[in-house]
Design an enzyme around this catalytic site. Sequence first.
Site, PDB file in Angstrom:
ATOM      1  N   ASP A 170     -22.639 102.122  44.906  1.00 46.65           N
ATOM      2  CA  ASP A 170     -22.625 100.792  45.518  1.00 46.65           C
ATOM      3  C   ASP A 170     -22.427 100.936  47.019  1.00 46.65           C
ATOM      4  O   ASP A 170     -21.288 101.063  47.473  1.00 46.65           O
ATOM      5  CB  ASP A 170     -21.522  99.931  44.907  1.00 46.65           C
ATOM      6  CG  ASP A 170     -21.648  98.479  45.332  1.00 46.65           C
ATOM      7  OD1 ASP A 170     -22.496  98.192  46.206  1.00 46.65           O
ATOM      8  OD2 ASP A 170     -20.913  97.645  44.794  1.00 46.65           O
ATOM      9  N   CYS A 191     -25.265  92.362  50.437  1.00 52.24           N
ATOM     10  CA  CYS A 191     -25.416  93.476  49.501  1.00 52.24           C
ATOM     11  C   CYS A 191     -26.875  93.878  49.297  1.00 52.24           C
ATOM     12  O   CYS A 191     -27.188  95.055  49.137  1.00 52.24           O
ATOM     13  CB  CYS A 191     -24.770  93.153  48.170  1.00 52.24           C
ATOM     14  SG  CYS A 191     -25.428  91.693  47.387  1.00 52.24           S
ATOM     15  N   HIS A 224     -24.560  90.129  42.734  1.00 47.41           N
ATOM     16  CA  HIS A 224     -24.440  91.379  43.471  1.00 47.41           C
ATOM     17  C   HIS A 224     -25.624  92.276  43.112  1.00 47.41           C
ATOM     18  O   HIS A 224     -26.181  92.155  42.019  1.00 47.41           O
ATOM     19  CB  HIS A 224     -23.122  92.070  43.093  1.00 47.41           C
ATOM     20  CG  HIS A 224     -22.749  93.207  43.997  1.00 47.41           C
ATOM     21  ND1 HIS A 224     -22.684  93.072  45.363  1.00 47.41           N
ATOM     22  CD2 HIS A 224     -22.402  94.485  43.726  1.00 47.41           C
ATOM     23  CE1 HIS A 224     -22.324  94.232  45.882  1.00 47.41           C
ATOM     24  NE2 HIS A 224     -22.146  95.105  44.898  1.00 47.41           N
TER      25      HIS A 224
END
Lengths: 305, 691
Positions: free
Chosen positions: B484, B424, B468
């Site tokens: 995202d 991520c 995250h």
Amino acid sequence: MSTTISRAITAVSSVVLGKDEQIRLAVACMLARGHLLIEDLPGMGKTTLAHALARVFSLDYRRVQFTSDMLPADILGVSIYDPDTRQFQLRQGPVFAQLLLADEVNRATPKTQGALLEAMEERQVTLDGVSRPLPEPFFVIATQNPVTQAGTFPLPESQLDRFLMRISLGYPSAETELALLSGSDRRDHASTMKPEISSAELMQQMALVGKVHASADLIDYVQRLLAHSRDSGLFVVGLSPRAGLGLLRAARAWALLAGRDYVTPEDVQVVLGPVTAHRIQASTGGASATSTQQLLEAVPVVRRS
Amino acid sequence: MARVYQVPRHAFPWLLAGALLASLPHLWRGPLWLAVAVPVLLGWRTLIQRGLLAMPGKLIRFPLLLAVVGATLYSHGTVLGPEAGVTLLVAAFALKMLEMFRLRDAYVAIILASFVLATTFLFSRDPLTTLYIGSALVVVMAALVGINDPESGVSPWRHLRQSGVMVLQALPLMLVFFVLVPRMPPLWNLQVNQQQAKTGMSDSMSPGEISRLSRQSGIAFRVEFDGEVPPPAQRYWRGLTYGWFDGRRWSQALPPEVRQQEYLHFANGPPPEWYEQLLAERGEPDWRYRVVMERTGQQWLYALSVPFSNRQEVGLARDLRLVRRTDIESTFDYQVDSYQMPVARQGLADWERRFYTSLPQQGGNPRARQMASEWRAGASGDAAYITRLLLWFNQEEFYYTLEPPLLGENTVDEFLFRTRRGFCEHYASSFAFMLRAAGIPARIVAGYQGGELNPLGNHLLVRQYDAHVWVEAWLQGQGWVEFDPTGAVAPTRIEQGLDAALAEYGESALTGLAGALRGVPLFARLSLLADYIEFGWAKWVLGYSQQNQLEFLSRWLGKVTPQRMVMALAAVGGVIMLAMLLWMLWRVRRPRLVWWQREHRRMTQMLSRRGVPLAPHLTTAQIVQIASQYFPAASQPLQDWQRCYDTIAYRKEITEPMVLRRQLRGLRRRVGRRLIRPMSLNPNPDQQREA
């Protein structure tokens, strides 16, 4: 139990037939230094039993037949003036014996009875201001006719308390009676019996009684019996501390006879009737044997809470 | 002659066991020499007790003490401070056992053992530790019972039992004190965990850091919602924002012209303009929840979208995240109301626009910059550009992986156009870069995404591997909007969590035993249960802070004043003490049975239950006789039992009470096993009574 004592018991029971329980109780009573009261109708073998016990334990034995005209001096003895020495000299009465059989003690007047009972308790006699100890050992076996008979002075409770045990012999069983009738006179038997045990040995055994162990649990049981006799309302008057001590002493002697050096509740239960029956009176007026049985059944042997 | 107060021999097993149990947690944690020395010293003491060795003299004890101090200095560099202090304490305690001559020394040893036990709480406060300390305390108290028991030759288990009863009796009072005694801030601050690493997010991020965190299964925090739990796709737990990019590393930084007081608002300060605006614009809260955080050693708190907290020590930063005034050194819980991101009526401040679009001056990543400016020029607006970018991430051959290849100088270029394998942080980092390169204000948000719902407590469990990062971009007329890019590449990560996402690519976050166990249903259920218990513990026990106490008490007392607290304490404590007193009086009123009498009662009860008619006045011999008629098979053990009982209750002295006790119990059980009524030999009970 020493073998000599068991031999003595066997010897006595060969004369007084079929009364093993009473003989053992009588011996236990002697070992516990207690006096014995035998209550029964005439002719049931009371005298024979006393005589036999005296013989086998090689005790100096006297017998007094109590009558209503008897005076204390007839038992205790009297001082007589001796003209030769110009002094009073004591004639010892029959009480100066190791085993005194006081036959039909309730025929005498209370005054005479009192003299005897005092001697039993104090184990000494005071005459002309001088105390004279009675011989050792000293037992009294008193017999008594049931109070319903005419011409008797029933012993008051306070004096009954002086006797460690009261037993009664009762009629013999059929087979015992057959043996009795077919044999020769029992009293003759008794007078020819050999001593089985010396009085010194007897004293030794008596000393052992005090050493028989009564555990805390057992003493607790005895105490609860005594307490129940007082608190339950079953009886007019509860058992006295003296009765309690007597109960424990009798149980010790019974344990010794059974060959143990410690007391169990069984011992207490066996002697409970003989030791207490003459001291308490059921509040309902029933037979005293029933009331001691009631007492026994009301008290648990082992604490439950 | 002065009396020498000896330590009773029967107290030694518990004294030694208590010493060992009290030191054990420290042996685990402390230096190696301590783990060797303490058992050796205690073993030595045992040998002395056995009479195999003599008590060491001063000439041995003093050098030993010096050695202990020296070893502590060697392993901790100091003898001060909690950790070195505890090491020294435990070692000195073990040495103290070597000079335990008298009763007085035993008292000192017991007090020391209790103190050593209490120090365990400096290092761990979880329910298991507490349970352990409670049990060890029972053992230490058993030693205290032992040295005060004048009777000799008693079984040590009796002391343990009594001690257990005493500790249990103390429990209600302990609860009252826990709830009612005023909580005070610590008089001094023990920095126990100084050497302990900070956990969770840090204030900057370079490639590879988040993926490292994703291999940890430790707990970050737990959340309890008032009402509905939001679906996984909405569980974005914001913690930090990174606004500064130096070409490789994103970090939390502010331009020098921004004043801290204006940026971060605590309840007691004057509210800045942006804060008042937020208050004015917020509507009804979307979510209300309570977060219980584990220790992190940092200030960051985690919450959904725009959070407001009730806590005095919690402040709100301008980038819409909660910050605690001090580092979180122990379990911390806070209540949050979260609101939707507000539609910004005003634009960004000048410094904000500058700051959130800044990129390294000296260039780097030329391909990415070029693509950004080309695409932005071709797009109708910022939103269209962002949509195209996300679509591109989604359709090109990007892979989601925990083990991305290493990147060189131009991280963004290399990632976007060459390796295309990343976690991520790679996606967020390059996405934010692309936004800034196109002139759109953007920042990276770090926190946690998702969380496992525990159905037992209906709470969310967020672990370290839920860590995250994502991106927020400023869109004109909309304000800060979440994007995202990871979700564009691997939607499974957002919907189902890390494990499911990695599984699609044939990877697993947790390796080894923990990973293998996660698949076992029983283990999964057990770990849910453990989590539930731990959460309750954290909420009710560890989280019972001064403020919680005030809130709790004001519900009962109305206004909480010191007088009222003292009165409540006295009243509740008094009631408990009174109840105990009454109970004790009731106990004393009935004489206690001795063990053999209880044993006798058990026997008679057992026989009565099996139909043997028994009256209380029967002697043991009579009981046995009657019972034998009913159960001939039990006749022999019954007689043995009677002999044994009579010996105990009526014989002169019992030399071996414990042996006899066991024997009596064994005989009763043997009788119990033999109480089988033979059908053919069944005597008529009525006849039996006649006989």
